[in-house]
Enzyme design. Structure first.
Site, mmCIF file in Angstrom:
data_model
loop_
_atom_site.group_PDB
_atom_site.id
_atom_site.type_symbol
_atom_site.label_atom_id
_atom_site.label_comp_id
_atom_site.label_asym_id
_atom_site.label_seq_id
_atom_site.Cartn_x
_atom_site.Cartn_y
_atom_site.Cartn_z
ATOM 1 N N CYS A 1 0.822 -1.218 0.000
ATOM 2 C CA CYS A 1 0.000 0.000 0.000
ATOM 3 C C CYS A 1 0.856 1.270 0.000
ATOM 4 C CB CYS A 1 -0.954 0.026 1.202
ATOM 5 S SG CYS A 1 -2.197 -1.293 1.176
ATOM 6 N N ARG A 2 1.422 1.631 1.154
ATOM 7 C CA ARG A 2 2.042 2.951 1.289
ATOM 8 C C ARG A 2 3.369 3.095 0.546
ATOM 9 N NH1 ARG A 2 1.944 2.750 7.615
ATOM 10 N NH2 ARG A 2 2.227 0.552 7.014
ATOM 11 N N ASP B 1 -1.618 3.489 8.107
ATOM 12 C CA ASP B 1 -1.843 2.263 7.340
ATOM 13 C C ASP B 1 -3.301 2.231 6.858
ATOM 14 O OD1 ASP B 1 -2.131 -0.283 6.422
ATOM 15 O OD2 ASP B 1 -1.192 -1.242 8.158
HETATM 16 P P1 4NP Z 1 1.326 -1.328 3.851
HETATM 17 O O1 4NP Z 1 -0.112 -1.843 4.323
HETATM 18 O O2 4NP Z 1 2.288 -1.551 5.024
HETATM 19 O O3 4NP Z 1 1.113 0.123 3.594
HETATM 20 O O4 4NP Z 1 1.690 -2.130 2.633
HETATM 21 C C1 4NP Z 1 -0.339 -3.133 4.805
HETATM 22 C C2 4NP Z 1 -0.517 -4.166 3.930
HETATM 23 C C3 4NP Z 1 -0.799 -5.445 4.392
HETATM 24 C C4 4NP Z 1 -0.881 -5.670 5.750
HETATM 25 C C5 4NP Z 1 -0.675 -4.633 6.634
HETATM 26 C C6 4NP Z 1 -0.409 -3.362 6.164
HETATM 27 N N1 4NP Z 1 -1.174 -6.973 6.231
HETATM 28 O O5 4NP Z 1 -1.365 -7.124 7.435
HETATM 29 O O6 4NP Z 1 -1.242 -7.918 5.439
#
Ligand code: 4NP
Length: 168
Positions: free
Chosen positions: A15-16, A138
């Site tokens: 995502c981020r 998040d």
């Molecule tokens: P990211 O978001 O750190 O911005 O890529 C997330 C993507 C997946 C998960 C947690 C945060 N997960 O728990 O799978």
């Protein structure tokens, strides 16, 4: 300006941080500076390794004309030497990357030129100018507005980052 190697880091790398990578690439391409930067992203966790960015993040970015080209991977200690700057999204990522840096330091693997240099580690929000926030939240378990907010923060932070790198 010498080539700058930048690594954007979040938890899952779906995502981020891939959004930060895409936003930064979009800016440097628009300003004709793409050959001055090597840009990548990674997650502190490896659960999504090999996957494209989350479909909701891709859709939100696409509405702004931004393509997210990355595939998820987990950060490794060698990244501390392979990049000049590591930009983290939240306090947990910052802590995890600092822990990795301590491991890399303990291993004391010198670079190809014999030099011992580790990336600068900093929260990406330290480059925001419009927003005053410490973390990029998040968006994974939330709704569409969360993805838009992430992009608002990242557009602000990446423009600030690019301007500061251009002036050095
Ligand atoms: P990211 O978001 O750190 O911005 O890529 C997330 C993507 C997946 C998960 C947690 C945060 N997960 O728990 O799978």
């Amino acid at each position: 300006m010498a080539e700058q190697r930048l690594l954007f880091v979040c938890l899952g790398n779906i995502c981020r941080s891939p959004a930060a990578e895409g936003v930064f690439l979009h800016l440097v391409q628009r300003e004709g500076l793409a050959d001055r930067f090597l840009v990548d992203s990674a997650g502190t966790g490896g659960w999504h390794a090999g996957n494209p960015p989350d479909r909701r993040m891709r859709a939100a970015a696409s509405r702004r004309g931004i393509h997210l080209p990355s595939r998820a991977r987990q950060i490794a200690p060698a990244d501390l030497q392979g990049f000049d700057r590591i930009l983290t999204m939240d306090d947990d990522n910052l802590q995890a990357v600092r822990d990795l840096a301590r491991q890399a330091e303990a291993a004391e693997v010198a670079g190809p030129d014999g030099a011992w240099r580790l990336a600068t580690i900093e929260p990406i929000t330290s480059h925001c100018r419009r927003f005053q926030v410490r973390e990029v939240p998040d968006p994974y378990y939330g709704g569409e507005a969360g993805f838009e907010h992430v992009l608002d923060l990242l557009e602000d932070a990446c423009q600030g980052l690019l301007d500061s790198l251009r002036s050095t």
